[in-house]
Design an enzyme around this catalytic site. Structure first.
Site, PDB file in Angstrom:
ATOM      1  N   HIS A  46      -2.529  16.903   2.939  1.00  0.00           N
ATOM      2  CA  HIS A  46      -1.130  16.579   2.633  1.00  0.00           C
ATOM      3  C   HIS A  46      -0.941  16.731   1.127  1.00  0.00           C
ATOM      4  O   HIS A  46      -1.882  16.986   0.388  1.00  0.00           O
ATOM      5  CB  HIS A  46      -0.823  15.137   3.024  1.00  0.00           C
ATOM      6  CG  HIS A  46      -1.079  14.816   4.464  1.00  0.00           C
ATOM      7  ND1 HIS A  46      -0.237  15.204   5.484  1.00  0.00           N
ATOM      8  CD2 HIS A  46      -2.074  14.126   5.057  1.00  0.00           C
ATOM      9  CE1 HIS A  46      -0.707  14.757   6.638  1.00  0.00           C
ATOM     10  NE2 HIS A  46      -1.830  14.103   6.410  1.00  0.00           N
TER      11      HIS A  46
ATOM     12  N   CYS B 153      -2.627  18.600   9.419  1.00  0.00           N
ATOM     13  CA  CYS B 153      -3.115  17.365  10.026  1.00  0.00           C
ATOM     14  C   CYS B 153      -2.776  17.286  11.516  1.00  0.00           C
ATOM     15  O   CYS B 153      -3.346  18.038  12.297  1.00  0.00           O
ATOM     16  CB  CYS B 153      -2.605  16.170   9.222  1.00  0.00           C
ATOM     17  SG  CYS B 153      -3.633  14.710   9.431  1.00  0.00           S
TER      18      CYS B 153
HETATM   19  N1  GLN Z   1      -2.984  11.441  14.635  1.00  0.00           N
HETATM   20  C1  GLN Z   1      -3.868  12.301  13.974  1.00  0.00           C
HETATM   21  C2  GLN Z   1      -5.151  11.658  13.491  1.00  0.00           C
HETATM   22  O1  GLN Z   1      -5.163  10.482  13.175  1.00  0.00           O
HETATM   23  C3  GLN Z   1      -3.129  12.969  12.837  1.00  0.00           C
HETATM   24  C4  GLN Z   1      -2.887  12.078  11.667  1.00  0.00           C
HETATM   25  C5  GLN Z   1      -1.978  12.683  10.640  1.00  0.00           C
HETATM   26  O2  GLN Z   1      -1.291  13.657  10.901  1.00  0.00           O
HETATM   27  N2  GLN Z   1      -1.911  12.079   9.460  1.00  0.00           N
HETATM   28  O3  GLN Z   1      -6.148  12.317  13.433  1.00  0.00           O
END
Ligand code: GLN
Length: 232
Positions: free
Chosen positions: A190, A91
């Site tokens: 995740h 992510c």
């Molecule tokens: N900040 C990034 C996004 O919103 C990553 C989000 C995350 O790692 N859950 O795309």
């Protein structure tokens, strides 16, 4: 043989338990009689240059920008990846290892450039929910995870995705999800993704240590199969 796993800034990039990817790798490496060392890199610490596997997790925009700045000024992760180290980035981590991404103010900035991937934020709703993909290589079964991101990531032409989306959003372009380029793995999943997908954990390990004996962990397999059956 010994294996050094480097977990980067999990206090900044550890949403949804992504730090658990390290535990899964350790468990499955020890089952193959590998000596494993976990190096925990916290902000301010130098990133070791001779690790075998580097792990990055997800995080909010502010911590993500802070982690990126530290990784750029340290240079250790780029050095290790250029030497063939394995990288698994989830992510925010996946966005960080790409060529460009929005900073915490929404301005496009350079990423680490380990892979040719460009993240943007557009006006589409945040991508939240279960993600199911058909992997493109490695004889992997269907993989499942949980996604929660605003960013959408376009891969460069020669960049192979980790898989094709069966349900969920993933990268947000051409139904692609994640990346698997050389020894670099990126994903929006995740879970932690390696707990939900033991076969992917072994693919990550193999990219660092080469062929390994089979290891069956009935608990992990039952859990993975149950997720796949529920979501497909
Ligand atoms: N900040 C990034 C996004 O919103 C990553 C989000 C995350 O790692 N859950 O795309």
């Amino acid at each position: 043989m010994s294996l050094t796993i480097v977990r980067l800034y999990h206090d900044l990039l550890g949403t949804y338990g992504d730090q658990g990817n390290a535990e899964i790798l350790i468990h499955r490496a020890k089952a193959r009689n590998l000596d494993v060392e976990l190096v925990e890199v916290t902000p301010g610490m130098a990133v070791p240059r001779s690790g075998d596997i580097y792990l990055l997790g997800g995080g909010e925009d502010g911590p993500q920008s802070a982690a990126l700045e530290m990784l750029i000024s340290d240079g250790g992760l780029n050095y290790a990846a250029a030497g063939g180290a394995t990288v698994l980035a989830i992510c925010a981590g996946f966005q960080i290892i790409g060529a460009s991404l929005p900073d915490s103010h929404g301005q496009i900035t350079s990423g680490l450039g380990l892979v040719d991937a460009h993240t943007i934020y557009d006006s589409s709703p945040r991508s939240v929910g279960e993600l199911v993909i058909q992997p493109s290589r490695g004889e992997l079964p269907v993989l499942t995870g949980f996604e929660n991101h605003q960013g959408l990531t376009r891969l460069g032409q020669d960049m192979p995705p980790l898989g094709i989306v069966r349900s969920g959003v993933g990268n947000g372009f051409d139904r692609q999800e994640g990346i698997w380029h050389g020894n670099v793995f990126g994903s929006y999943m995740h879970g932690p993704v390696l707990a939900r997908n033991p076969e992917l954990a072994d693919a990550v390990l193999r990219s660092a240590v080469g062929p390994m004996p089979e290891f069956k962990d009935p608990f992990a397999e039952v859990f993975a199969i149950e997720r796949r059956n529920t979501l497909t």
